[in-house]
Design a protein around this motif. Structure first.
Motif, PDB file in Angstrom:
ATOM      1  N   SER A 170      -3.396 -64.101  92.956  1.00 15.42           N
ATOM      2  CA  SER A 170      -3.542 -62.711  93.373  1.00 15.42           C
ATOM      3  C   SER A 170      -4.866 -62.139  92.892  1.00 15.42           C
ATOM      4  CB  SER A 170      -2.389 -61.873  92.819  1.00 15.42           C
ATOM      5  OG  SER A 170      -1.178 -62.193  93.464  1.00 15.42           O
ATOM      6  N   ASN A 172      -6.125 -60.168  90.676  1.00 10.38           N
ATOM      7  CA  ASN A 172      -5.678 -59.555  89.431  1.00 10.38           C
ATOM      8  C   ASN A 172      -6.572 -58.402  89.000  1.00 10.38           C
ATOM      9  OD1 ASN A 172      -3.354 -61.346  88.498  1.00 10.38           O
ATOM     10  ND2 ASN A 172      -4.938 -62.858  88.903  1.00 10.38           N
ATOM     11  N   GLY A 175      -5.641 -55.417  91.099  1.00 14.97           N
ATOM     12  CA  GLY A 175      -4.337 -54.915  90.668  1.00 14.97           C
ATOM     13  C   GLY A 175      -4.429 -54.107  89.393  1.00 14.97           C
ATOM     14  N   ARG A 207      -6.705 -58.691  84.785  1.00 16.94           N
ATOM     15  CA  ARG A 207      -5.975 -57.426  84.881  1.00 16.94           C
ATOM     16  C   ARG A 207      -6.533 -56.413  83.883  1.00 16.94           C
ATOM     17  NH1 ARG A 207      -0.010 -60.408  85.511  1.00 16.94           N
ATOM     18  NH2 ARG A 207      -0.699 -61.623  87.327  1.00 16.94           N
ATOM     19  N   PHE A 285       3.443 -55.524  86.257  1.00 13.56           N
ATOM     20  CA  PHE A 285       2.664 -56.333  87.198  1.00 13.56           C
ATOM     21  C   PHE A 285       3.536 -57.517  87.593  1.00 13.56           C
ATOM     22  CE2 PHE A 285      -0.679 -58.610  89.179  1.00 13.56           C
ATOM     23  CZ  PHE A 285      -1.837 -57.835  89.214  1.00 13.56           C
ATOM     24  N   VAL A 301       2.688 -53.725  90.143  1.00 14.13           N
ATOM     25  CA  VAL A 301       1.787 -54.308  91.133  1.00 14.13           C
ATOM     26  C   VAL A 301       2.537 -55.441  91.818  1.00 14.13           C
ATOM     27  CG1 VAL A 301      -0.410 -55.479  91.554  1.00 14.13           C
ATOM     28  CG2 VAL A 301      -0.247 -53.729  89.766  1.00 14.13           C
ATOM     29  N   GLN A 303       2.935 -58.696  94.034  1.00 18.92           N
ATOM     30  CA  GLN A 303       2.234 -59.887  94.490  1.00 18.92           C
ATOM     31  C   GLN A 303       2.966 -60.462  95.703  1.00 18.92           C
ATOM     32  OE1 GLN A 303       0.210 -62.266  91.389  1.00 18.92           O
ATOM     33  NE2 GLN A 303       1.837 -61.581  90.025  1.00 18.92           N
ATOM     34  N   VAL A 332      -3.165 -57.492  96.641  1.00 17.60           N
ATOM     35  CA  VAL A 332      -1.956 -56.942  96.013  1.00 17.60           C
ATOM     36  C   VAL A 332      -1.771 -55.498  96.478  1.00 17.60           C
ATOM     37  CG1 VAL A 332      -2.151 -58.403  93.971  1.00 17.60           C
ATOM     38  CG2 VAL A 332      -3.289 -56.167  93.996  1.00 17.60           C
TER      39      VAL A 332
END
Length: 344
Positions: A170, A172, A175, A207, A285, A301, A303, A332
């Motif tokens: 993803s 990240n 996100g 992240r 997340f 978040v 995915q 995302v």
């Protein structure tokens, strides 16, 4: 359409005006082929009465027609030792294998074991999908060995410069940026980040980088004292949040690097007599199923595990077929729920 003898994928490619690998992807239901092209290919295949001969294909390529999915141990409250985020990924990988005419061998591996042993040499599987690998610095040597011995593999994780092999993961960074921007939009200003922020855990690090960039975009500097390391477990999230509270740190929001960390933080905040989200907003997340059922329901978040499963299988099959394959990052989106509402 008149074809002498049995139709082949090359015949379909010629009539559709595309390459043979594109035909193979379309027949496997790959999301890498756009909808119009897929419909055109499937219609031509139907008119030609074309069917994939899995046995003949396997014999020609000396392949087993099986892919291996390796899970790695994760600390969990139950005996599964599998991160619940990967449960939904398992379903999408299984469906993608079925669409691609592949059997799936699921294997559980301990991080301490010799998991880079070659599945292909033993003819157990034609390639490997890796879900989870622990500390990246400790795993990278084994990933490099897979490359050196010619093993076909893809892994779920961040795409990193110079990494061994191919990854699907993803976005990240985006996100982390989006979820922090959301908290700032709700009037939060002192946001704690729970999760490792080092290259040992690249997904968490990205992240955190997104989190820090969102703060700077609003004229705020991330405070090192508000970042606390945590791995993906409820207990680790609880301990990290409790440590911040015990240290007297003031914060009005928690941005957790995973849903499990966030759920542990919810418990620590309640034990401290704080109301969520009035006193402290909390976000996670992953969007595991539990995120929507905890109280208050967790903003997180999301995915795209369905697309991820298809891409992991698609890219592995392409590697096995000798096609060029690149790593890919998946977009995302936010799942907004009660845990991050603005103060009344």
């Amino acid at each position: 359409m008149v074809i002498k003898g049995k139709a082949t994928s090359l015949d379909i490619a010629h009539l559709a005006g595309v390459s043979q690998p594109t035909v193979s992807r379309a027949l496997r239901g790959s999301p890498m082929v756009n909808a119009d092209t897929r419909r055109r290919i499937l219609e031509i295949a139907r008119q030609l009465n074309y069917k994939v001969d899995k046995n003949a294909s396997s014999l020609r390529c000396q392949q087993s027609g099986t892919l291996a999915l390796l899970f790695f141990e994760d600390p969990t409250p139950d005996d599964s030792l599998i991160n619940p985020f990967f449960h939904s990924m398992l379903g999408s990988i299984t469906r993608a294998c079925a669409l691609g005419g592949q059997d799936l061998l699921v294997s559980f591996q301990q991080l301490s074991s010799d998991w880079h042993a070659d599945f292909e040499d033993s003819n157990k599987a034609d390639g490997i999908i890796l879900l989870g690998y622990g500390d990246y610095h400790q795993s990278v040597e084994r990933l490099q060995r897979l490359v050196e011995q010619g093993t076909h593999f893809v892994r779920w994780g961040a795409a990193l410069p110079g990494q061994p092999g191919v990854s699907v993961g993803s976005d990240n960074f985006q996100g982390g940026f989006d979820i922090t921007a959301h908290l700032l939009d709700q009037g939060r200003r002192r946001i704690a980040f729970l999760g490792h922020a080092s290259s040992h855990y690249p997904e968490f690090q990205e992240r955190y980088r997104g989190h820090a960039q969102a703060l700077r975009a609003r004229g705020l500097e991330p405070e090192p004292a508000l970042q606390h390391d945590a791995i993906t477990t409820e207990e680790s999230g609880h301990a990290a949040c409790a440590a911040l509270l015990a240290g007297g740190q003031r914060f009005d929001a928690v941005c957790a690097a995973s849903d499990l960390i966030a759920i542990g933080a919810l418990r620590a905040l309640r034990e401290h007599g704080l109301h969520i989200p009035r006193d402290v907003a909390v976000t996670g997340f992953d969007d595991i199923p539990l995120a929507a059922s905890v109280s208050p329901a967790l903003t997180t978040v999301q995915q795209d595990t369905k697309l991820a499963g298809h891409l992991l299988v698609e890219k592995l099959l392409a590697l096995i077929a000798g096609e060029p394959v690149d790593s890919q990052s998946i977009a995302v989106k936010l799942a907004l729920r009660e845990s991050s509402q603005a103060r009344p």
